[in-house]
Design a protein around this motif. Structure first.
Motif, PDB file in Angstrom:
ATOM      1  N   VAL A  42     -62.713 -24.684   7.085  1.00 21.60           N
ATOM      2  CA  VAL A  42     -62.129 -24.833   5.756  1.00 21.60           C
ATOM      3  C   VAL A  42     -60.893 -25.733   5.807  1.00 21.60           C
ATOM      4  CG1 VAL A  42     -60.734 -22.735   6.025  1.00 21.60           C
ATOM      5  CG2 VAL A  42     -61.215 -23.625   3.758  1.00 21.60           C
ATOM      6  N   ILE A  43     -60.845 -26.665   4.874  1.00 21.73           N
ATOM      7  CA  ILE A  43     -59.689 -27.546   4.762  1.00 21.73           C
ATOM      8  C   ILE A  43     -58.591 -26.792   4.029  1.00 21.73           C
ATOM      9  CG2 ILE A  43     -58.835 -29.704   3.768  1.00 21.73           C
ATOM     10  CD1 ILE A  43     -61.704 -30.772   4.000  1.00 21.73           C
ATOM     11  N   ALA A  44     -57.396 -26.804   4.584  1.00 17.14           N
ATOM     12  CA  ALA A  44     -56.292 -26.058   3.978  1.00 17.14           C
ATOM     13  C   ALA A  44     -56.100 -26.486   2.535  1.00 17.14           C
ATOM     14  CB  ALA A  44     -55.017 -26.261   4.770  1.00 17.14           C
ATOM     15  N   GLN A  74     -67.708 -21.773  -5.340  1.00 14.69           N
ATOM     16  CA  GLN A  74     -68.483 -20.558  -5.564  1.00 14.69           C
ATOM     17  C   GLN A  74     -69.908 -20.681  -5.026  1.00 14.69           C
ATOM     18  OE1 GLN A  74     -68.182 -18.962  -9.568  1.00 14.69           O
ATOM     19  NE2 GLN A  74     -66.046 -19.580  -9.770  1.00 14.69           N
ATOM     20  N   THR A  75     -70.093 -21.513  -3.996  1.00 12.52           N
ATOM     21  CA  THR A  75     -71.408 -21.725  -3.409  1.00 12.52           C
ATOM     22  C   THR A  75     -71.515 -21.016  -2.063  1.00 12.52           C
ATOM     23  OG1 THR A  75     -70.704 -23.709  -2.231  1.00 12.52           O
ATOM     24  CG2 THR A  75     -71.511 -24.000  -4.488  1.00 12.52           C
ATOM     25  N   TRP A  76     -72.747 -20.941  -1.547  1.00 11.07           N
ATOM     26  CA  TRP A  76     -72.960 -20.366  -0.217  1.00 11.07           C
ATOM     27  C   TRP A  76     -72.316 -21.235   0.854  1.00 11.07           C
ATOM     28  CZ3 TRP A  76     -74.122 -15.579   0.694  1.00 11.07           C
ATOM     29  CH2 TRP A  76     -74.820 -14.840  -0.269  1.00 11.07           C
ATOM     30  N   THR A  77     -72.274 -22.528   0.605  1.00  7.43           N
ATOM     31  CA  THR A  77     -71.595 -23.422   1.551  1.00  7.43           C
ATOM     32  C   THR A  77     -70.123 -23.056   1.661  1.00  7.43           C
ATOM     33  OG1 THR A  77     -73.116 -25.245   1.068  1.00  7.43           O
ATOM     34  CG2 THR A  77     -70.983 -25.824   2.038  1.00  7.43           C
ATOM     35  N   ARG A  78     -69.504 -22.782   0.536  1.00  2.61           N
ATOM     36  CA  ARG A  78     -68.102 -22.395   0.536  1.00  2.61           C
ATOM     37  C   ARG A  78     -67.897 -21.064   1.265  1.00  2.61           C
ATOM     38  NH1 ARG A  78     -62.888 -24.010   0.648  1.00  2.61           N
ATOM     39  NH2 ARG A  78     -61.537 -22.569  -0.464  1.00  2.61           N
ATOM     40  N   ILE A  79     -68.797 -20.120   1.065  1.00  5.97           N
ATOM     41  CA  ILE A  79     -68.704 -18.839   1.767  1.00  5.97           C
ATOM     42  C   ILE A  79     -68.666 -19.069   3.267  1.00  5.97           C
ATOM     43  CG2 ILE A  79     -69.932 -16.695   2.296  1.00  5.97           C
ATOM     44  CD1 ILE A  79     -70.933 -16.680  -0.574  1.00  5.97           C
ATOM     45  N   ALA A  80     -69.554 -19.949   3.750  1.00  4.42           N
ATOM     46  CA  ALA A  80     -69.600 -20.245   5.185  1.00  4.42           C
ATOM     47  C   ALA A  80     -68.340 -20.969   5.642  1.00  4.42           C
ATOM     48  CB  ALA A  80     -70.835 -21.087   5.503  1.00  4.42           C
ATOM     49  N   GLN A  81     -67.807 -21.833   4.794  1.00  2.00           N
ATOM     50  CA  GLN A  81     -66.614 -22.592   5.161  1.00  2.00           C
ATOM     51  C   GLN A  81     -65.410 -21.687   5.395  1.00  2.00           C
ATOM     52  OE1 GLN A  81     -66.281 -25.314   1.871  1.00  2.00           O
ATOM     53  NE2 GLN A  81     -67.156 -27.020   3.030  1.00  2.00           N
ATOM     54  N   VAL A  82     -65.232 -20.721   4.517  1.00  2.00           N
ATOM     55  CA  VAL A  82     -64.029 -19.886   4.606  1.00  2.00           C
ATOM     56  C   VAL A  82     -64.226 -18.633   5.450  1.00  2.00           C
ATOM     57  CG1 VAL A  82     -63.135 -20.711   2.403  1.00  2.00           C
ATOM     58  CG2 VAL A  82     -64.562 -18.658   2.462  1.00  2.00           C
ATOM     59  N   ALA A  83     -65.446 -18.403   5.937  1.00  2.00           N
ATOM     60  CA  ALA A  83     -65.684 -17.204   6.747  1.00  2.00           C
ATOM     61  C   ALA A  83     -64.765 -17.127   7.966  1.00  2.00           C
ATOM     62  CB  ALA A  83     -67.148 -17.136   7.161  1.00  2.00           C
ATOM     63  N   PRO A  84     -64.523 -18.228   8.703  1.00  6.12           N
ATOM     64  CA  PRO A  84     -63.662 -18.126   9.887  1.00  6.12           C
ATOM     65  C   PRO A  84     -62.183 -17.969   9.577  1.00  6.12           C
ATOM     66  CG  PRO A  84     -65.127 -20.051  10.001  1.00  6.12           C
ATOM     67  CD  PRO A  84     -65.128 -19.569   8.601  1.00  6.12           C
ATOM     68  N   ALA A  87     -57.107 -20.121   3.574  1.00  7.14           N
ATOM     69  CA  ALA A  87     -55.874 -20.848   3.274  1.00  7.14           C
ATOM     70  C   ALA A  87     -55.699 -20.899   1.766  1.00  7.14           C
ATOM     71  CB  ALA A  87     -55.932 -22.247   3.860  1.00  7.14           C
ATOM     72  N   PRO A  88     -55.480 -19.750   1.135  1.00 11.93           N
ATOM     73  CA  PRO A  88     -55.349 -19.723  -0.328  1.00 11.93           C
ATOM     74  C   PRO A  88     -54.124 -20.498  -0.793  1.00 11.93           C
ATOM     75  CG  PRO A  88     -54.620 -17.644   0.605  1.00 11.93           C
ATOM     76  CD  PRO A  88     -55.231 -18.427   1.737  1.00 11.93           C
ATOM     77  N   PHE A  89     -54.242 -21.178  -1.920  1.00  8.36           N
ATOM     78  CA  PHE A  89     -53.106 -21.949  -2.421  1.00  8.36           C
ATOM     79  C   PHE A  89     -52.232 -21.109  -3.342  1.00  8.36           C
ATOM     80  CE2 PHE A  89     -56.274 -22.715  -5.758  1.00  8.36           C
ATOM     81  CZ  PHE A  89     -55.526 -22.591  -6.916  1.00  8.36           C
ATOM     82  N   ALA A  90     -52.753 -19.969  -3.809  1.00  7.66           N
ATOM     83  CA  ALA A  90     -52.006 -19.134  -4.748  1.00  7.66           C
ATOM     84  C   ALA A  90     -52.247 -17.664  -4.447  1.00  7.66           C
ATOM     85  CB  ALA A  90     -52.417 -19.447  -6.182  1.00  7.66           C
ATOM     86  N   ALA A  91     -51.332 -16.829  -4.948  1.00  8.01           N
ATOM     87  CA  ALA A  91     -51.469 -15.385  -4.837  1.00  8.01           C
ATOM     88  C   ALA A  91     -51.218 -14.773  -6.208  1.00  8.01           C
ATOM     89  CB  ALA A  91     -50.488 -14.817  -3.810  1.00  8.01           C
ATOM     90  N   GLY A 109     -62.604 -20.028  -6.847  1.00  4.42           N
ATOM     91  CA  GLY A 109     -63.684 -19.456  -6.068  1.00  4.42           C
ATOM     92  C   GLY A 109     -63.224 -18.813  -4.788  1.00  4.42           C
ATOM     93  N   PHE A 110     -64.147 -18.719  -3.827  1.00  2.95           N
ATOM     94  CA  PHE A 110     -63.873 -18.068  -2.550  1.00  2.95           C
ATOM     95  C   PHE A 110     -62.757 -18.792  -1.805  1.00  2.95           C
ATOM     96  CE2 PHE A 110     -68.302 -16.959  -3.427  1.00  2.95           C
ATOM     97  CZ  PHE A 110     -68.278 -15.583  -3.219  1.00  2.95           C
ATOM     98  N   GLY A 111     -61.799 -18.010  -1.308  1.00  2.00           N
ATOM     99  CA  GLY A 111     -60.742 -18.570  -0.478  1.00  2.00           C
ATOM    100  C   GLY A 111     -59.616 -19.251  -1.217  1.00  2.00           C
ATOM    101  N   ASP A 112     -59.645 -19.242  -2.553  1.00  2.00           N
ATOM    102  CA  ASP A 112     -58.628 -19.955  -3.327  1.00  2.00           C
ATOM    103  C   ASP A 112     -57.393 -19.114  -3.621  1.00  2.00           C
ATOM    104  OD1 ASP A 112     -60.195 -22.221  -3.438  1.00  2.00           O
ATOM    105  OD2 ASP A 112     -61.032 -21.771  -5.415  1.00  2.00           O
ATOM    106  N   ILE A 113     -57.609 -17.834  -3.957  1.00  2.00           N
ATOM    107  CA  ILE A 113     -56.512 -16.995  -4.439  1.00  2.00           C
ATOM    108  C   ILE A 113     -56.449 -15.701  -3.630  1.00  2.00           C
ATOM    109  CG2 ILE A 113     -55.452 -15.907  -6.440  1.00  2.00           C
ATOM    110  CD1 ILE A 113     -57.163 -17.631  -8.237  1.00  2.00           C
TER     111      ILE A 113
END
Length: 242
Positions: A42-44, A74-84, A87-91, A109-113
């Protein structure tokens, strides 16, 4: 007879070797294919300023309100990207209310917040610790304390009285916001909800970890108010300090 048996045994051994070799080659091919198809790490997403991170949330909410959702990440590709890693940009410190799902409201989507939810969006020690983790270690650049219209926890704090179990701990944490707005004109629940967002934001800012990030211009903490009827998020001014 024995000669034929010998030939049969040799042929069978050769066949087994062939099958084993084919299976082995197939496994290698599958592994090689899996490696080639494996997503990049995943790219930060938090390589932005606090102001940019807040604007990303505001833009996403505008898309949501205008029924133009892009549904990013929100894709399966994104799920795989952030699994390891993440790096959320917001909380978000939001209410546990089922009508206020942060990722949908902000069109992310996944890994954003990095989301913490508790009734009344109360900054408990556990929530503060979680948000310290989400900012200091994961790198989120903005924390939005998001209250919402007609919050049940705020209504309970306004009504007062003893409540069962541990619910009192929530209403007691909200009570200072209720008291501060008791003489204000307008809707008492809305006033108290907005004051509570400011109150809990100030409690977060009192954290040495979070305060240090703010001082270094690595983090912004803002209160906000979600309208259940329109889906719009209003960013509030910080003010209230009790």
């Amino acid at each position: 007879m024995s000669s034929n048996n010998g030939q049969f045994n040799i042929s069978r051994r050769n066949s087994l070797k062939f099958v084993a070799g084919a299976i082995g080659t197939g496994i290698l091919a599958v592994r090689a294919g899996a490696e080639l198809a494996a997503p990049e790490p995943v790219i930060a997403q938090n390589n932005v300023t606090p102001d940019q991170a807040l604007q990303m949330l505001i833009d996403g909410n505008q898309r949501f309100v205008q029924a133009r959702r892009e549904k990013p990440n929100q894709t399966w590709t994104r799920i795989a990207q952030v699994a390891p890693s993440q790096a959320p940009f917001a909380a978000i410190l939001g209410c546990a209310d089922s009508r206020v799902p942060a990722e949908i409201v902000f069109d992310r989507g996944f890994g954003d917040i990095f989301v913490c939810r508790v009734a009344g969006n109360v900054a408990t020690p556990e929530e503060i610790g979680s948000l310290e983790f989400g900012t200091l270690l994961l790198g989120a650049k903005v924390i939005v304390v998001m209250a919402h219209e007609r919050c049940g926890a705020v209504k309970a704090a306004i009504q007062g009285g003893a409540l069962p179990g541990n619910i009192n701990s929530l209403t007691q944490a909200i009570q200072p916001a209720v008291n501060s707005t008791s003489n204000q004109p307008g809707d008492p629940v809305e006033n108290a909800c907005k004051a509570n967002a400011r109150l809990q934001a100030n409690r977060l800012k009192a954290s040495p970890v979070i305060n240090q990030l703010i001082q270094e211009n690595k983090l912004k903490v803002v209160p906000a108010y979600y309208d259940l009827d329109t889906g719009a998020v209003e960013i509030l001014s910080m003010a209230l300090q009790l």
